[in-house]
Design a protein around this motif. Sequence first.
Motif: not given
Length: 404
Positions: A250-273
């Motif tokens: 149950s913790v892992r499933w929520i964490s997968y959502k967290l990582v995916s949202e983190m990917v989305k947030k960082l992709y839209n950041a000015p720095t692509p690295t």
Amino acid sequence: MGKLSNCQNEVCIEDQLNCTLIQDDTVPLINDAVEDIVESTLRYIHNDSDLNTNSCFSPEEEKKPKIQDVVPQALLDQYLSMTDPSRAQTVDTEIAKHCAYSLPGVALTLGRQNWHCLKDTYETLASDMQWKVRRTLAFSIHELAVILGDQLTAGDLVPVFNGFLKDLDEVRIGVLKHLHDFLKLLHPDKRREYLYQLQEFLVTDNSRNWRFRAELAEQLILLLDLYSPRDIYDYLRPIALNLCADKVSSVRWISYKLVSEMVKKLYNAPTPTFVIDLMNELIERFYRCPKWSGRQAFVFICQTIIEDDCLPMDHFAEYLLPHLLHLASDRVPNVRVLLAKTLRQTLLEKEYFLMCVNSHQEAVEQTIVALQMDNDNDVKYFASIHPASTKISDDAMSTASSTY
């Protein structure tokens, strides 16, 4: 004439008293909960002298004015006296908890301009010996912060909040459940100070308290909007990846959502690295993990990224898809089952793979054909174009595979 004059004066005085009583009747009470508590308390008090004994306020605090004109002063004084230790013995053992429960309502009624009337009582309750009292305050501190505003919150509530962070888990969970609600009210510089303390939420009094870690993952998803890409990468990313490897599903499933949202947030950041470095770390940490559960986590994360459109499909195809397809030859059937489901039910539903003819589409089709010829019946089933027409045994949808 003298008697007539005296009668008139008495009538005038009586009218004034009646007018005063009417005005007092129109004064709004704090709230129903406080009124009920005060009434129940009054039943046990036999004389007014009890109200002034065993005062919990120091001489310096006694000098501070606790006068206001919103509610009857006697009612407020009665409420403030509920923290008197003698009340727990003579009135109700949980009277301090009732006082803590009603405090946000009292603060809302009095307004922030009268916070000085409640401040000492709040601090007394925040240091109460009973953890249930502190827990009650922890669950409502974010609401009190809204009532008091930025300045009073920073000066009076932040120290209490910091104390709750180091308290028992039963108290900390109250702070954690509304962590985003409280931090968003702070000044950005003050809010940033808590980045260093988020890691401490991974440590609990009882390691089996997995709901604590699940709540942390939920709150981190909300906190992504409060911090910069640099802070997300430096401070939130390590916690998120740690939670993705949690022992509890149950913790892992929520964490997968967290990582995916983190990917989305960082992709839209000015720095692509940032997002490129994060995806490379996902590959190193999960795709190349010697444990099958780690490789399965990689598929789950990719599935969530696809479903939530966290990356444009051309970028996903460039950075993550080759590693995802390579798991078709994984030695553990559970990994291949999840891969077949992800490709057939998620990836191929995207327009990029339906409408565009590209090299990535061909690679996906070849992988699906290979999975349709797999030795495991479950893998064949989920890789089939028409799963219902595939002949499978009664135990094909066994617990081992149906949970994914």
